[in-house]
Design a protein around this motif. Structure first.
Motif, PDB file in Angstrom:
ATOM      1  N   MET A 129     -15.968   6.706  -1.069  1.00 26.12           N
ATOM      2  CA  MET A 129     -17.212   6.763  -0.291  1.00 26.12           C
ATOM      3  C   MET A 129     -16.923   6.486   1.182  1.00 26.12           C
ATOM      4  N   LEU A 130     -16.038   5.516   1.413  1.00 25.95           N
ATOM      5  CA  LEU A 130     -15.656   5.223   2.797  1.00 25.95           C
ATOM      6  C   LEU A 130     -14.982   6.439   3.415  1.00 25.95           C
ATOM      7  N   ASN A 131     -14.127   7.067   2.639  1.00 23.55           N
ATOM      8  CA  ASN A 131     -13.403   8.242   3.117  1.00 23.55           C
ATOM      9  C   ASN A 131     -14.374   9.325   3.566  1.00 23.55           C
ATOM     10  N   SER A 188      -3.561  12.064  -8.596  1.00 27.40           N
ATOM     11  CA  SER A 188      -4.699  11.173  -8.447  1.00 27.40           C
ATOM     12  C   SER A 188      -5.436  10.997  -9.782  1.00 27.40           C
ATOM     13  N   GLY A 189      -6.553  10.254  -9.727  1.00 29.60           N
ATOM     14  CA  GLY A 189      -7.311   9.970 -10.957  1.00 29.60           C
ATOM     15  C   GLY A 189      -7.270   8.491 -11.279  1.00 29.60           C
ATOM     16  N   LEU A 190      -8.275   8.054 -12.030  1.00 30.96           N
ATOM     17  CA  LEU A 190      -8.437   6.639 -12.334  1.00 30.96           C
ATOM     18  C   LEU A 190      -7.221   6.060 -13.052  1.00 30.96           C
ATOM     19  N   LYS A 191      -6.739   6.792 -14.082  1.00 31.63           N
ATOM     20  CA  LYS A 191      -5.631   6.276 -14.870  1.00 31.63           C
ATOM     21  C   LYS A 191      -4.385   6.118 -14.013  1.00 31.63           C
ATOM     22  N   ASN A 192      -4.149   7.137 -13.175  1.00 29.30           N
ATOM     23  CA  ASN A 192      -2.933   7.107 -12.374  1.00 29.30           C
ATOM     24  C   ASN A 192      -2.972   6.047 -11.283  1.00 29.30           C
ATOM     25  N   ILE A 193      -4.157   5.803 -10.731  1.00 26.38           N
ATOM     26  CA  ILE A 193      -4.216   4.754  -9.701  1.00 26.38           C
ATOM     27  C   ILE A 193      -3.951   3.396 -10.354  1.00 26.38           C
ATOM     28  N   GLU A 231      -7.051  -0.493  -4.171  1.00 26.11           N
ATOM     29  CA  GLU A 231      -7.606   0.748  -4.726  1.00 26.11           C
ATOM     30  C   GLU A 231      -8.523   1.417  -3.723  1.00 26.11           C
ATOM     31  N   ALA A 232      -9.364   0.606  -3.060  1.00 24.60           N
ATOM     32  CA  ALA A 232     -10.274   1.161  -2.066  1.00 24.60           C
ATOM     33  C   ALA A 232      -9.505   1.812  -0.922  1.00 24.60           C
ATOM     34  N   SER A 233      -8.429   1.137  -0.493  1.00 22.68           N
ATOM     35  CA  SER A 233      -7.641   1.699   0.603  1.00 22.68           C
ATOM     36  C   SER A 233      -7.027   3.023   0.203  1.00 22.68           C
ATOM     37  N   VAL A 234      -6.477   3.057  -1.010  1.00 22.44           N
ATOM     38  CA  VAL A 234      -5.824   4.282  -1.468  1.00 22.44           C
ATOM     39  C   VAL A 234      -6.842   5.403  -1.604  1.00 22.44           C
ATOM     40  N   SER A 235      -8.002   5.075  -2.176  1.00 25.65           N
ATOM     41  CA  SER A 235      -9.049   6.087  -2.313  1.00 25.65           C
ATOM     42  C   SER A 235      -9.553   6.532  -0.946  1.00 25.65           C
ATOM     43  N   PHE A 236      -9.601   5.593  -0.008  1.00 31.78           N
ATOM     44  CA  PHE A 236     -10.029   5.921   1.350  1.00 31.78           C
ATOM     45  C   PHE A 236      -9.092   6.956   1.974  1.00 31.78           C
ATOM     46  N   LEU A 237      -7.821   6.820   1.643  1.00 32.55           N
ATOM     47  CA  LEU A 237      -6.843   7.750   2.213  1.00 32.55           C
ATOM     48  C   LEU A 237      -6.822   9.085   1.472  1.00 32.55           C
ATOM     49  N   GLY A 238      -7.708   9.234   0.509  1.00 28.55           N
ATOM     50  CA  GLY A 238      -7.815  10.520  -0.162  1.00 28.55           C
ATOM     51  C   GLY A 238      -7.044  10.599  -1.466  1.00 28.55           C
ATOM     52  N   ILE A 276       0.828  -1.207   0.000  1.00 29.06           N
ATOM     53  CA  ILE A 276       0.000   0.000   0.000  1.00 29.06           C
ATOM     54  C   ILE A 276       0.867   1.264   0.000  1.00 29.06           C
ATOM     55  N   LEU A 277       1.944   1.219   0.789  1.00 26.08           N
ATOM     56  CA  LEU A 277       2.828   2.375   0.871  1.00 26.08           C
ATOM     57  C   LEU A 277       3.390   2.701  -0.510  1.00 26.08           C
ATOM     58  N   LEU A 278       3.777   1.644  -1.218  1.00 27.25           N
ATOM     59  CA  LEU A 278       4.355   1.838  -2.542  1.00 27.25           C
ATOM     60  C   LEU A 278       3.325   2.443  -3.495  1.00 27.25           C
ATOM     61  N   VAL A 279       2.111   1.914  -3.425  1.00 25.45           N
ATOM     62  CA  VAL A 279       1.054   2.454  -4.281  1.00 25.45           C
ATOM     63  C   VAL A 279       0.845   3.932  -3.968  1.00 25.45           C
ATOM     64  N   LEU A 280       0.835   4.253  -2.680  1.00 20.66           N
ATOM     65  CA  LEU A 280       0.620   5.642  -2.261  1.00 20.66           C
ATOM     66  C   LEU A 280       1.716   6.554  -2.776  1.00 20.66           C
ATOM     67  N   VAL A 281       2.972   6.101  -2.608  1.00 24.10           N
ATOM     68  CA  VAL A 281       4.104   6.938  -3.039  1.00 24.10           C
ATOM     69  C   VAL A 281       4.021   7.202  -4.537  1.00 24.10           C
ATOM     70  N   VAL A 282       3.827   6.133  -5.306  1.00 26.80           N
ATOM     71  CA  VAL A 282       3.762   6.300  -6.755  1.00 26.80           C
ATOM     72  C   VAL A 282       2.592   7.197  -7.119  1.00 26.80           C
ATOM     73  N   ASN A 283       1.455   6.949  -6.431  1.00 25.93           N
ATOM     74  CA  ASN A 283       0.270   7.736  -6.725  1.00 25.93           C
ATOM     75  C   ASN A 283       0.484   9.214  -6.383  1.00 25.93           C
ATOM     76  N   ALA A 284       1.207   9.452  -5.291  1.00 28.50           N
ATOM     77  CA  ALA A 284       1.479  10.831  -4.905  1.00 28.50           C
ATOM     78  C   ALA A 284       2.314  11.528  -5.973  1.00 28.50           C
ATOM     79  N   VAL A 285       3.263  10.778  -6.554  1.00 29.67           N
ATOM     80  CA  VAL A 285       4.113  11.353  -7.604  1.00 29.67           C
ATOM     81  C   VAL A 285       3.297  11.613  -8.872  1.00 29.67           C
TER      82      VAL A 285
END
Lengths: 322, 329, 298
Positions: free
Chosen positions: C254-256, C159-164, C234-241, C147-156
């Motif tokens: 939605m959970l977020n 956001s958005g569907l394609k980037n996730i 994906e849900a976790s990452v979206s949950f974290l904003g 998850i951390l890796l997904v977050l880091v890459v996503n942060a770089v």
């Protein structure tokens, strides 16, 4: 005679290194140590010995499935141990192999037709239609019908699979076939069928066999000459009948006497050997057999014996005869 | 002679994901005290299933003894509870397997493993136990006993391990030893050693042995009586000499005829046609009828069990023969 | 002597041959026999139907905000699952979120699977330095929490569907590479591969024609189980904003949004949460069954 020589193996050595720890340098295992022999056209040569004696390694090295450490493998006049790439693949058409386990030697995801046409395809032989015709003919030769063309290996019994494996080896009309324990994994009633098939194909296609087996009854039945190996070394080579009638090397004698009897009324003077085959990592000094040999002499633990030619075809490597 | 084991009309059913099969279809035989019974047959003939059901080692979740009895020393044992079974196994009957590597526990020393059945089935003290273990190891032909008991299975060679397995099986001096192809994975010279050993032990302890094998040579070496099995049934039973000299059932004849012979080198071997059928594709009537060179009309019906001079044969060919008729051919 | 004898004369013809039912038929007859596999299969089918025709059956536009109708509990004014803090229909948003989750799950698994397989096959087949280099990269990457890796890459990437999807692929291919490599190592030692070498088949042909088809089973099984992992990630990452951004409906975001109202509007977090659980459960049930089934076949 010289013209009929199909294969000549000269001073073949195959050493492996095994790692027995993370940081220690590896131990050297002499899987095959200085083995020389020749095979002539149309004959069946048996390579016998117990597990770990190097018979399978010898077979695989002859096929260049593993590189020899040193020595020559001369096939039809050319040393194939140095060949690579395309040249080697060309030679492969002429030497084929049959494996022990028909459950492992056929690709489970290919139909019988795909398995049998592949060798023809690889060597660009015939066009598509002719290939299938060839395959059908081959199936008939090995005693299966055309209906098997679309089947997968897991729909076949062990014996049928081994027939397919044999057909795959024979379809290129090779000169030499290395058969590594081709009947050992089969049911008793199927063994005889496959042995008959091998003999029949030899006759029909003028094949030469290097027949590797630990089953001495089968070897006696099918071979013309036998080479006995022990711990990576050749210990005796002789025509089959002569070897069974008059074995010279003490190991050969013990090995032959260990064959189970065929009828409870038979009687054998069994030579029961002491101990077991030593580890090839730490082979005994001198003659590798001396620790178990009933005829061991002082010299046997000190010096390695040399090859003695008892007659033109009967050779042994033992101090008793030098 | 006293019967040590009496199996009558044993049927076993397997339930698999792909439906049910019946690997044993009515098997009856006896084992006398002090005799070696060989069970011969090819893959899928039910020889291993027979012995696993005698030992009570069939996998509970898929196998079921649907019919028949197994009497061990006149006691019915198919319905025994697991803890009652355990009292028998290892003490009165024990088993050796084909692959000695997988049948020894790699994390215990040989000494540990050998003392386990003694602790369970005897009341020996520590010193007596060690003495017994060392005596037994010597009996199975292991010389460096003091060393071996502190070693682990992987430090031993294949033949050594099989000796340890045999030692483990006989350490409580069982009345019945069941051996499932114990020499198949071994080299011929080692096989000769092990067969020799079994003969010696049997004589010394007056033990009965059931020996499963597909190698007729081993049968000739070791056994007093032979049972031939094919697709879950016994097709022939005879004493060893009768079996080798005048087999009755076409399948037995075929098996013996297909052994290579010294004086017929390079000649075409006799071969039984076709393959062993799967358990879900057996022919009607006699299950050997589709491979049998002698098959005729009646073979479409289940063949009778015919008894000729103590030789038992499941075949229509002998249906009209009277008991006691000459069986030489 | 009748035809019984004659039949046995032509040896192989008379032998009954194990003729397998077609793969398709036997596959479904096995599936019906397994309760859990069948349940998983139904859940997956249902999800696909919802994902494809969901936009036709939603009672409200999921993007429509109606502040007057905010935080309605379930079963009021036609809102089956209530409304959120902006008055949007939770049911409609859960339904449309299905498509987002499935798209992400499937696209990432296919792409990560392809990349991982290619790398795994190359490493396993050629061994040597290539294997060494590739597998050290895998090791390094596996030592990061997924998850951390997904977050880091996503942060770089942003956001958005394609980037996730891209971030999930970058973080997810290693699992495939590792599994495929070990499978290849096992397969290349099999006798049928050695038989190919002995016939003179070239290295590339062995890789493509013989090794790849034999990887099919493990890859399919792994992929089916990874779909669930990716959907949860994906849900976790979206949950974290990060990940899919509102107002586009996704279960994670939605959970977020719901977490702030967890005490006064339990439905906002419960229904998307249930959707995730059911989806992951369905896929895992089916994947487990698939593994048993395919293992059994070979």
């Amino acid at each position: 005679m010289e013209n009929d020589r199909v294969l000549q193996v000269v001073n073949l050595k195959k050493y492996y290194t095994v790692n027995d720890g993370w940081f220690s340098s590896g131990q050297r295992v002499k899987a095959v140590d200085d083995v020389s022999f020749s095979i002539y056209k149309g004959e069946t040569v048996g390579l016998v010995g117990e597990s770990g004696c190097g018979k399978s390694t010898t077979g695989r090295t002859v096929l260049q499935l593993s590189q020899p450490t040193s020595g020559k493998i001369i096939f039809e006049g050319t040393d194939i141990s140095k060949l690579k790439g395309q040249e080697l693949r060309q030679i492969r058409r002429r030497i084929q192999m049959i494996f022990q386990d028909p459950y492992a030697s056929l690709d489970p995801h290919k139909t019988i037709q795909q398995i049998l046409t592949e060798p023809l395809h690889v060597h660009h032989l015939y066009d598509k239609k002719k290939r299938i015709e060839k395959v059908r003919k081959m199936l008939k030769t090995i005693g299966l019908t055309d209906t098997y063309l679309t089947r997968y290996p897991n729909e076949l019994s062990g014996g049928q699979r081994q027939r397919i494996a044999i057909a795959r080896a024979v379809i290129l009309h090779p000169l030499l076939i290395v058969a590594d324990e081709p009947v050992s994994a089969l049911d008793v009633s199927v063994q005889a069928q496959v042995i008959n098939l091998l003999m029949h194909l030899q006759h029909e296609f003028q094949l030469t066999y290097l027949f590797i087996s630990h089953d001495l009854n089968v070897v006696r039945h099918i071979t013309d000459r036998i080479i006995v190996m022990y711990l990576g070394k050749m210990v005796e080579a002789a025509p089959t009948e002569e070897l069974f009638r008059d074995p010279k090397h003490p190991y050969t004698r013990a090995l032959l006497s260990a064959i189970p009897i065929r009828n409870p009324d038979e009687h054998t003077d069994r030579i029961v050997l002491n101990g077991e085959v030593p580890s090839p990592v730490y082979p005994p000094s001198g003659c590798p057999f001396h620790e178990r040999c009933p005829n061991a002499m002082d010299i046997c633990s000190k010096a390695a014996p040399r090859q003695v030619n008892l007659s033109e075809k009967h050779k042994t490597i033992c101090h008793l005869y030098s | 002679m006293k019967n040590i084991l009496d199996v009558s009309n044993l049927e076993v059913k397997f339930q698999t994901r792909r439906g049910g099969v019946q690997p044993l279809r009515g098997v009856s035989f006896r084992v006398h005290e002090g005799e070696t019974l060989g069970i011969v047959g090819e893959s899928g003939c039910g020889k291993s299933v027979t012995l696993l059901s005698v030992m009570g080692l069939l996998p509970n979740d898929m196998a079921e003894i649907s019919k028949g009895k197994v009497l061990f020393e006149d006691q019915e044992i198919t319905h025994l509870k697991e803890h009652e079974r355990r009292k028998l196994r290892g003490s009165k009957m024990s088993m050796i397997f084909q692959e000695p590597m997988t049948s020894l526990n790699p994390v215990f020393t040989i000494g540990d493993q050998l003392s386990q059945p003694l602790r369970k089935h005897t009341k020996l003290g520590k010193k007596e136990m060690k003495k017994r273990i060392i005596d037994m190891l010597k009996l199975v032909g292991i010389s460096r006993t003091e060393e071996i008991i502190h070693q682990y299975p992987h430090q031993l060679s294949g033949g050594m391990r099989q000796r340890v397995m045999i030692c483990l099986a006989i350490i409580c001096e069982p009345q019945l030893l069941i051996a499932d192809e114990p020499t198949t994975a071994l080299d011929v010279t080692i096989q000769a050693q092990i067969l020799d050993l079994l003969k010696k032990i049997k004589q010394k302890n007056n033990m009965s042995i059931i020996f499963i094998t597909h190698d007729l040579g081993v049968v000739a070496e070791l056994c007093d009586r032979v049972i031939v099995m094919y697709t879950g049934q016994i097709v022939e039973e005879a004493d060893v000499r009768t079996f080798f000299n005048s087999p009755k059932h076409p399948y037995s004849k075929g098996l013996l005829a297909s052994m290579p012979k010294e004086d017929e080198r390079k000649q075409k071997l006799y071969a039984i046609k076709g393959n062993v059928p799967g358990l879900n594709e057996l022919p009607l009537g006699c299950s050997f009828s589709n491979r049998c060179p002698m098959a005729f009309d009646r073979c479409k019906m289940s063949p009778p069990v015919v008894k000729v001079d103590g030789q038992i044969c499941r075949c229509w060919l002998y249906a009209e023969q009277k008991v006691g008729e000459q069986h030489g051919e | 002597m009748t035809n019984v004898v004659r039949k046995t004369d032509t040896e192989e013809k008379s032998m009954p041959v194990l003729r397998r039912k077609s793969h398709f038929v036997s596959f479904f007859s096995d599936l019906i026999r397994s309760k859990t596999g069948l349940a998983g299969f139904f859940i997956i089918c249902l999800l696909f139907v919802i994902g494809i025709i969901g936009f036709l059956i939603v009672p409200f536009n999921p993007m429509d905000t109606e502040t007057a109708q905010k935080l309605l509990p379930p079963h009021t004014e036609g809102h089956l699952m209530g409304t959120d803090q902006l008055g949007r229909d939770v049911f409609s948003r859960v339904i449309l979120g299905t498509r987002v989750s499935l798209t992400i799950g499937i696209v990432t698994v296919v792409l990560a699977g392809v990349i991982g397989t290619v790398i795994g096959v190359l490493a396993g087949f050629f061994r040597g330095w290539l294997d060494m280099v590739l597998m050290r990269i895998v090791d390094v990457q596996l030592s990061f929490p997924f998850i951390l890796l997904v977050l880091v890459v996503n942060a770089v990437l942003g956001s958005g569907l394609k980037n996730i999807i891209i971030s999930l692929i970058i973080a997810g291919w290693v699992v495939f590479a590792r599994v495929v490599r070990s499978e290849v190592l096992a397969i290349r030692e099999k006798e049928f591969i050695i038989a190919c070498v002995a016939t003179g088949v070239s290295g590339w042909e062995i890789m493509v024609k013989h090794i790849l088809p034999n990887l099919f089973t493990p890859i399919i099984v792994l992929a089916s189980l990874q779909v669930a992992n990716f959907i949860i990630a994906e849900a976790s990452v979206s949950f974290l904003g990060f990940g899919v951004q509102p107002p586009q409906p996704a279960w994670g975001n939605m959970l977020n949004e719901g977490k702030d109202y967890i005490f006064n509007a339990w439905w906002m977090i419960t229904f998307p949460g249930l959707a995730i659980v059911i989806t992951a459960l369905g896929i895992n049930l089916f994947g487990d069954w698939l593994r048993d089934e395919l293992d059994h076949d070979l």
